[in-house]
Motif scaffolding. Structure first.
Motif, PDB file in Angstrom:
ATOM      1  N   LYS A 197      23.399  40.862  38.150  1.00  0.00           N
ATOM      2  CA  LYS A 197      24.541  40.304  38.863  1.00  0.00           C
ATOM      3  C   LYS A 197      24.614  38.810  38.580  1.00  0.00           C
ATOM      4  O   LYS A 197      23.597  38.174  38.290  1.00  0.00           O
ATOM      5  N   ILE A 198      25.830  38.241  38.677  1.00  0.00           N
ATOM      6  CA  ILE A 198      26.017  36.830  38.407  1.00  0.00           C
ATOM      7  C   ILE A 198      26.881  36.210  39.491  1.00  0.00           C
ATOM      8  O   ILE A 198      27.821  36.820  39.991  1.00  0.00           O
ATOM      9  N   GLN A 199      26.524  34.996  39.883  1.00  0.00           N
ATOM     10  CA  GLN A 199      27.325  34.200  40.807  1.00  0.00           C
ATOM     11  C   GLN A 199      27.927  33.043  40.033  1.00  0.00           C
ATOM     12  O   GLN A 199      27.199  32.180  39.538  1.00  0.00           O
ATOM     13  N   TYR A 200      29.237  33.012  39.912  1.00  0.00           N
ATOM     14  CA  TYR A 200      29.890  31.915  39.201  1.00  0.00           C
ATOM     15  C   TYR A 200      31.286  31.611  39.733  1.00  0.00           C
ATOM     16  O   TYR A 200      31.874  30.578  39.383  1.00  0.00           O
ATOM     17  N   LYS A 201      31.827  32.473  40.589  1.00  0.00           N
ATOM     18  CA  LYS A 201      33.169  32.267  41.133  1.00  0.00           C
ATOM     19  C   LYS A 201      33.141  31.476  42.433  1.00  0.00           C
ATOM     20  O   LYS A 201      33.933  30.560  42.622  1.00  0.00           O
ATOM     21  N   ALA A 202      32.259  31.857  43.328  1.00  0.00           N
ATOM     22  CA  ALA A 202      32.143  31.217  44.634  1.00  0.00           C
ATOM     23  C   ALA A 202      30.731  31.431  45.157  1.00  0.00           C
ATOM     24  O   ALA A 202      30.005  32.310  44.689  1.00  0.00           O
ATOM     25  N   TRP A 203      30.357  30.626  46.137  1.00  0.00           N
ATOM     26  CA  TRP A 203      29.014  30.715  46.691  1.00  0.00           C
ATOM     27  C   TRP A 203      28.800  32.066  47.367  1.00  0.00           C
ATOM     28  O   TRP A 203      29.629  32.538  48.136  1.00  0.00           O
ATOM     29  N   ASP A 204      27.679  32.704  47.031  1.00  0.00           N
ATOM     30  CA  ASP A 204      27.291  34.003  47.575  1.00  0.00           C
ATOM     31  C   ASP A 204      28.301  35.093  47.230  1.00  0.00           C
ATOM     32  O   ASP A 204      28.410  36.092  47.930  1.00  0.00           O
ATOM     33  N   ASP A 205      29.023  34.912  46.146  1.00  0.00           N
ATOM     34  CA  ASP A 205      29.952  35.922  45.636  1.00  0.00           C
ATOM     35  C   ASP A 205      29.355  36.474  44.344  1.00  0.00           C
ATOM     36  O   ASP A 205      29.526  35.910  43.269  1.00  0.00           O
ATOM     37  N   TRP A 206      28.641  37.602  44.470  1.00  0.00           N
ATOM     38  CA  TRP A 206      27.927  38.169  43.336  1.00  0.00           C
ATOM     39  C   TRP A 206      28.802  39.195  42.622  1.00  0.00           C
ATOM     40  O   TRP A 206      29.321  40.118  43.240  1.00  0.00           O
TER      41      TRP A 206
END
Length: 338
Positions: A197-206
């Motif tokens: 999984k990756i978080q790159y759009k928003a905080w804690d948005d996996w």
């Protein structure tokens, strides 16, 4: 007798108790058909600021590099069969020119051998997860791209296709020059699954990148990171690495990992888990009936005293108890640039 304050307290307590008993299932991480019951942090495979000690070394990691290649490798092999690795990283640079090549995450039997594959050796034995920012060929998908390749120690990496012919999992994600902290979470259960999984759009948005079943990595791999630039350039930063050993739930284990009920009424065996759900339901109904009966009795007693006590000079009072809230926070982290 039971006063109205006592009744309100009992109702609040019963609803809180029932909510705690039923609400702990969400504390676990469920992936596919497997459930991670809890995790234990591995200090030997985690790294944070300030990264180095007074001797400009790190007890658990080796690092090095030059203007084109940078690398960071664990000194010890990763021994747990099941693990979770969370990496906070940053890929940045000037947006007005070409950039590349990218960053790699390694779980391989070899370690700390610089080479042409994102700064590490070719013909690797194990898993390479490539955060590729430069396309060597035309593709139907967008870059930057995350590509996972499982090497056998004999096959060379296919540069011409950007690993497309060898990928066991991949996804496109614009993790370069983001406005939030970029993170990757790698979860592996031996011979069961590999999840990224990756978080790159928003905080804690996996965002799910890929989920692969029946993946077998080499036993006791080393954890490593490498990055490379060539004719184009970029900046690749590893901010933090946090690794955990994952403890899996047994198929017949109760869902409540905290066993809140056992602290009040004694523990039960795993074999009673199916029948225990009915017992729990009956107990809740019994508890609710008891609260209602107590409330009814208290109300009747209150009416009786009002009827026979008249306006005599009785004295009464009510007392309450307030519970303060509890809070906490986390500090900032800083990065190490290759």
């Amino acid at each position: 007798m039971l006063s109205l304050t006592t009744i309100a307290f009992l109702l609040s307590f019963s609803s809180l108790f029932i909510g705690v008993v039923r609400g702990k299932e969400d504390d676990k991480t469920r992936l596919g058909n497997s459930t991670i019951d809890r995790t234990l942090q591995l200090r030997t495979h985690s790294i944070y600021a300030p990264y180095i000690d007074q001797d400009l070394q790190n007890r658990w990691w080796d690092f090095g590099g030059d203007a084109y290649v940078g690398w960071l490798w664990s000194r010890l092999a990763l021994t747990p069969s099941n693990f979770v690795i969370e990496i906070e990283f940053k890929v940045s640079g000037d947006s007005s020119h070409l950039f590349g090549d990218g960053l790699a995450i390694w779980l391989t039997q070899d370690r700390a051998q610089p080479g042409p594959v994102f700064g590490s050796k070719d013909e690797f034995n194990g898993l390479g997860i490539f955060l590729d920012t430069y396309a060597n060929a035309r593709h139907t998908y967008a870059f930057p791209r995350i590509v996972a390749v499982l090497g056998d120690g004999k096959t060379k990496y296919d540069y011409a296709s950007d690993g497309d012919t060898q990928a066991i999992g991949a996804c496109s994600a614009n993790f370069r020059r983001t406005n939030v902290a970029t993170k990757l979470k790698v979860t592996y259960v031996r011979d069961a699954f590999l999840d990224l999984k990756i978080q790159y759009k928003a905080w804690d948005d996996w965002t799910d990148c890929f989920y692969l079943e029946k993946v077998a990595l080499p036993q006791n791999p080393f954890l490593g990171f490498s990055a490379m630039t060539g004719d184009v350039s970029d900046a690749h930063d590893i901010i933090t690495v946090t690794s955990y050993s994952a403890i899996m739930s047994q198929p017949d284990s109760p869902l409540n990992k905290h066993k809140v009920a056992s602290s009040f009424f004694g523990s039960r065996s795993h074999a009673d888990s199916s029948g225990g759900s009915w017992l729990g339901l009956f107990f809740k109904l019994f508890l609710l009936g008891g609260v209602c009966a107590g409330g009814f009795y208290g109300w009747k007693e209150y009416q009786r005293r009002q009827r026979y006590g008249g306006f005599g000079g009785g004295m009464g009072g009510a007392y309450g108890m307030r519970t303060p809230g509890i809070g906490g926070g986390f500090g900032d982290v800083y990065g190490k640039r290759f």
